[in-house]
Design a protein around this motif. Structure first.
Motif, PDB file in Angstrom:
ATOM      1  N   ARG B  54      10.283 -16.008   6.095  1.00 50.89           N
ATOM      2  CA  ARG B  54       9.932 -14.950   7.040  1.00 50.89           C
ATOM      3  C   ARG B  54      10.419 -15.326   8.427  1.00 50.89           C
ATOM      4  O   ARG B  54       9.825 -16.158   9.104  1.00 50.89           O
ATOM      5  CB  ARG B  54       8.422 -14.769   7.092  1.00 50.89           C
ATOM      6  CG  ARG B  54       7.798 -14.468   5.770  1.00 50.89           C
ATOM      7  CD  ARG B  54       6.312 -14.293   5.990  1.00 50.89           C
ATOM      8  NE  ARG B  54       5.572 -14.493   4.762  1.00 50.89           N
ATOM      9  CZ  ARG B  54       4.318 -14.905   4.744  1.00 50.89           C
ATOM     10  NH1 ARG B  54       3.675 -15.151   5.850  1.00 50.89           N
ATOM     11  NH2 ARG B  54       3.685 -15.049   3.599  1.00 50.89           N
ATOM     12  N   ILE B  77       0.267   0.842  11.187  1.00 54.45           N
ATOM     13  CA  ILE B  77      -1.176   0.731  10.970  1.00 54.45           C
ATOM     14  C   ILE B  77      -1.519  -0.649  10.401  1.00 54.45           C
ATOM     15  O   ILE B  77      -2.526  -1.247  10.770  1.00 54.45           O
ATOM     16  CB  ILE B  77      -1.654   1.847  10.021  1.00 54.45           C
ATOM     17  CG1 ILE B  77      -1.453   3.201  10.702  1.00 54.45           C
ATOM     18  CG2 ILE B  77      -3.108   1.670   9.638  1.00 54.45           C
ATOM     19  CD1 ILE B  77      -1.469   4.375   9.757  1.00 54.45           C
ATOM     20  N   ALA B  78      -0.657  -1.153   9.518  1.00 54.37           N
ATOM     21  CA  ALA B  78      -0.955  -2.432   8.870  1.00 54.37           C
ATOM     22  C   ALA B  78      -0.829  -3.598   9.828  1.00 54.37           C
ATOM     23  O   ALA B  78      -1.448  -4.638   9.621  1.00 54.37           O
ATOM     24  CB  ALA B  78      -0.030  -2.639   7.681  1.00 54.37           C
ATOM     25  N   CYS B  79      -0.047  -3.459  10.872  1.00 52.08           N
ATOM     26  CA  CYS B  79       0.221  -4.595  11.764  1.00 52.08           C
ATOM     27  C   CYS B  79      -1.027  -4.951  12.574  1.00 52.08           C
ATOM     28  O   CYS B  79      -1.615  -4.097  13.226  1.00 52.08           O
ATOM     29  CB  CYS B  79       1.365  -4.277  12.707  1.00 52.08           C
ATOM     30  SG  CYS B  79       1.739  -5.656  13.792  1.00 52.08           S
ATOM     31  N   PRO B  80      -1.439  -6.214  12.549  1.00 48.72           N
ATOM     32  CA  PRO B  80      -2.650  -6.600  13.282  1.00 48.72           C
ATOM     33  C   PRO B  80      -2.430  -6.733  14.783  1.00 48.72           C
ATOM     34  O   PRO B  80      -3.385  -6.787  15.539  1.00 48.72           O
ATOM     35  CB  PRO B  80      -3.036  -7.949  12.686  1.00 48.72           C
ATOM     36  CG  PRO B  80      -1.987  -8.309  11.729  1.00 48.72           C
ATOM     37  CD  PRO B  80      -0.879  -7.340  11.800  1.00 48.72           C
ATOM     38  N   ASN B  81      -1.185  -6.844  15.226  1.00 58.42           N
ATOM     39  CA  ASN B  81      -0.950  -7.174  16.630  1.00 58.42           C
ATOM     40  C   ASN B  81      -0.287  -6.066  17.431  1.00 58.42           C
ATOM     41  O   ASN B  81       0.080  -6.286  18.571  1.00 58.42           O
ATOM     42  CB  ASN B  81      -0.055  -8.414  16.726  1.00 58.42           C
ATOM     43  CG  ASN B  81      -0.492  -9.487  15.789  1.00 58.42           C
ATOM     44  OD1 ASN B  81      -1.624  -9.927  15.852  1.00 58.42           O
ATOM     45  ND2 ASN B  81       0.374  -9.871  14.895  1.00 58.42           N
ATOM     46  N   THR B 114       3.540 -12.181  14.286  1.00 58.33           N
ATOM     47  CA  THR B 114       3.068 -13.443  13.717  1.00 58.33           C
ATOM     48  C   THR B 114       3.617 -13.684  12.315  1.00 58.33           C
ATOM     49  O   THR B 114       3.178 -14.609  11.646  1.00 58.33           O
ATOM     50  CB  THR B 114       1.534 -13.465  13.651  1.00 58.33           C
ATOM     51  OG1 THR B 114       1.106 -12.324  12.948  1.00 58.33           O
ATOM     52  CG2 THR B 114       0.927 -13.479  15.014  1.00 58.33           C
ATOM     53  N   CYS B 116       3.224 -12.162   9.443  1.00 64.40           N
ATOM     54  CA  CYS B 116       2.169 -12.202   8.431  1.00 64.40           C
ATOM     55  C   CYS B 116       2.558 -11.429   7.180  1.00 64.40           C
ATOM     56  O   CYS B 116       1.831 -11.459   6.195  1.00 64.40           O
ATOM     57  CB  CYS B 116       0.875 -11.658   8.999  1.00 64.40           C
ATOM     58  SG  CYS B 116       0.956  -9.918   9.417  1.00 64.40           S
ATOM     59  N   ASN B 117       3.643 -10.692   7.216  1.00 68.41           N
ATOM     60  CA  ASN B 117       4.172  -9.993   6.041  1.00 68.41           C
ATOM     61  C   ASN B 117       3.360  -8.755   5.646  1.00 68.41           C
ATOM     62  O   ASN B 117       3.625  -8.158   4.603  1.00 68.41           O
ATOM     63  CB  ASN B 117       4.261 -10.946   4.843  1.00 68.41           C
ATOM     64  CG  ASN B 117       5.396 -10.598   3.911  1.00 68.41           C
ATOM     65  OD1 ASN B 117       6.452 -10.165   4.355  1.00 68.41           O
ATOM     66  ND2 ASN B 117       5.179 -10.747   2.630  1.00 68.41           N
ATOM     67  N   LEU B 118       2.397  -8.336   6.448  1.00 69.00           N
ATOM     68  CA  LEU B 118       1.566  -7.200   6.047  1.00 69.00           C
ATOM     69  C   LEU B 118       2.333  -5.875   6.147  1.00 69.00           C
ATOM     70  O   LEU B 118       2.104  -4.958   5.363  1.00 69.00           O
ATOM     71  CB  LEU B 118       0.297  -7.134   6.905  1.00 69.00           C
ATOM     72  CG  LEU B 118      -0.742  -8.222   6.662  1.00 69.00           C
ATOM     73  CD1 LEU B 118      -1.907  -8.057   7.603  1.00 69.00           C
ATOM     74  CD2 LEU B 118      -1.244  -8.207   5.235  1.00 69.00           C
ATOM     75  N   GLU B 121       4.421  -5.407   3.059  1.00 69.84           N
ATOM     76  CA  GLU B 121       3.579  -5.025   1.923  1.00 69.84           C
ATOM     77  C   GLU B 121       3.199  -3.557   1.998  1.00 69.84           C
ATOM     78  O   GLU B 121       3.079  -2.885   0.978  1.00 69.84           O
ATOM     79  CB  GLU B 121       2.291  -5.851   1.966  1.00 69.84           C
ATOM     80  CG  GLU B 121       2.504  -7.321   1.896  1.00 69.84           C
ATOM     81  CD  GLU B 121       1.971  -7.882   0.624  1.00 69.84           C
ATOM     82  OE1 GLU B 121       0.766  -7.779   0.401  1.00 69.84           O
ATOM     83  OE2 GLU B 121       2.776  -8.390  -0.167  1.00 69.84           O
TER      84      GLU B 121
END
Lengths: 373, 161
Positions: B54, B77-81, B114, B116-118, B121
């Motif tokens: 990654r 939406i999935a991204c935390p940052n 970061t 995180c690969n979200l 996914e």
């Protein structure tokens, strides 16, 4: 005032020294306010907050899948166990049973993380005591594990491999051969660690009998992990509250009774042998099955409180989730091992010398982002 | 007398442990093949990153300059940052005569990512994936904000069905 009295007055004068926040042996930004009487320590007062990122508060705005990646950044050396703790807690809330394959993969990865963490600790411990050689040897062996992680998870340190319901990717085809290769390599190389450091006379004199923590103190401060077990307190979460696949493997809980710096050192070295035993028992029979249970895209936990603890490389990590039925948790609290272990520092270092403080800090294996979160 | 003998014994034993440790170092001096250092950046041409590595989020385009991003905002939406920002507009489709959501820019802030690969996914059409580049150093922070869809690119036909 006579000369004798004057001498006495100046001798007993206490003074304060700040150790840190930018001190190499604190392994991060930890500030210790030392009260000294000459070279002898009378009080150690840790001051925190230099790397506080409010991870617990950030969790309140994140969904349950997003929380997992934040825990990577707490105790970055045992990030896989941190991920696992959150995932186990969420699965407990969802009453989701993961497949055997997931359990075994998680256990193997956790033990590999523990090994890599202890290898780094061993190298850095040598560095703290003034031996650069050990750092290079520790990192040589750690490189093989990080390569395995890179191939499996895509990252070397902050892996974010666990997801609620399983693991993100299945293990690659050459995973088993690579892990076995590493185990045979490391079984040959671990005696070198003993040869270089454990038996070294200078090292022994600097660690034996230094920073003694009694069993009672360990329990009252909540010093978990190898540091607590070196004081004779049996506190291994893997044994007492077994999770994942730890109930199907046979391993010894390393307990020593001396409670000094050398006991804490030796407990970690012995734990590396045990970790290799656990991996060897599991690696040949990874069960077939799916590596990820299907969960909803938006996970909502019912109104409940969950506590789940796992054994990280430093001790007991507890995850407390208070859910109010929404897609975000109402409150998340992490019981981090580093914070509790740091509290015992004053008891251990009192009466010792400044140089011993570095040894003691090294042997309780501090990771500052874990303490501050 | 006994104390002196013990003292000498201790010194000799101590020196022995030191020599024992030096043996390990000596072994590696005489066996340079066991040293594993990689000569980066000299080995850039032969350096192969693993498949799952990654490095950064990229959007693959085919030879017709077409991508698979429908602008569904699942990655945003999935991204935390808040790393991903999708700027879109309703543009008139000349074939059907209807206005349709189309992405103008898929903005990616590498400085906040970061890895995180979200987002990967979450993507339903596999429009974005993790790239293998890892040398992200630039002289100015603004260069880390990237637009992933190439200029003039459009949605590949048949992705939305």
């Amino acid at each position: 005032m006579s000369v004798k009295e004057l001498h006495k007055a100046t001798q007993s004068q206490e003074y304060f020294v700040n150790m840190g926040p930018q001190h190499p042996s604190t392994h991060g930004v930890l500030r210790l306010l030392l009260t000294l009487d000459g070279e002898t320590i009378t009080k150690v007062e840790p001051h925190l907050g230099y790397i506080h990122r409010s991870i617990e508060k950030m969790c309140e705005k994140d969904s349950y899948q997003q929380i997992v990646h934040l825990t990577d950044r707490m105790d970055y050396l045992s990030c896989h166990m941190n991920n696992e703790a959150v995932c186990l807690a969420v699965e407990k809330g969802l009453e989701l049973e993961v497949s055997d394959r997931v359990k075994v993969i998680r256990t193997i990865m956790s033990e590999l993380t523990r090994l890599s963490s202890h290898q780094l600790w061993w190298g850095v411990m040598g560095m703290d005591l003034g031996a650069i050689t050990s750092f290079l040897y520790g990192f040589r062996d750690r490189e093989m594990i990080t390569d395995i992680f890179e191939e499996t998870c895509g990252a070397r340190l902050t892996m974010n491999y666990n997801v609620p319901g399983g693991v993100m990717f299945d293990i690659p085809a050459n995973f088993q051969t690579k892990v076995k290769e590493f185990i045979t390599h490391f079984r040959k190389k671990l005696p070198e660690y003993d040869q270089l450091m454990t038996n070294n006379i200078i090292f022994r004199n600097r660690t034996e009998g230094i920073g003694i923590l009694t069993k009672e103190d360990a329990i009252s401060f909540g010093v978990t992990g190898p540091s607590g077990r070196a004081s004779g307190w049996s506190n291994d979460i893997r044994k007492s509250h077994s999770y994942s696949a730890y109930d199907r493997v046979d391993f010894k809980e390393i307990i020593r009774t001396e409670g000094d710096s050398f006991a804490r050192y030796k407990a970690r070295i012995d734990e590396m042998w045990e970790s290799m035993n656990i991996i060897e028992q599991l690696i040949d029979n990874v069960p077939e099955g799916s590596c990820r249970e299907k969960t909803k895209a938006v996970i909502k936990l019912p109104k409940m409180e969950i506590y789940q603890s796992v054994e990280t490389a430093r001790g007991e990590l507890g995850v407390y989730i208070n859910s109010d039925g929404k897609k975000n948790p109402y409150r998340v609290k992490f019981r981090s091992p580093g914070f509790s272990n740091l509290n015992a520092l004053n008891t251990m270092a009192k009466g010792g010398k400044i140089a011993d403080l570095v040894t003691i800090m090294s042997t309780i294996d501090l990771v500052i982002p874990d303490i501050d979160r | 007398m006994k104390a002196i003998i013990n003292y000498i014994k201790e010194v000799v034993g101590g020196v022995k442990t030191l020599i024992n440790g030096m043996k390990v170092t000596g072994y590696y001096i005489s066996h340079p093949k066991e040293i594993i250092t990689q000569q980066y950046p000299e080995n850039r041409d032969t350096l192969n990153m693993v498949d799952r590595f990654r490095g950064e989020v990229i959007m693959p385009h085919d030879e017709n300059n077409e991508h698979a991003c429908t602008g569904c905002q699942a990655c945003e939406i999935a991204c935390p940052n808040g790393t991903i920002e999708i700027i879109q507009d309703r543009i008139l489709n000349e074939e059907t005569g209807k206005k349709k959501k189309t992405i103008l820019k898929h903005v990616y802030h590498l400085s906040m990512c970061t890895m995180c690969n979200l987002c990967i996914e979450a993507c339903p059409t596999d429009a974005i994936e993790m790239g293998k580049g890892f040398e992200h150093a630039v002289f100015d922070r603004s260069q880390l904000t990237k637009v992933l869809n190439k200029p003039g690119s459009k949605l590949r036909a048949g992705v939305e069905e």
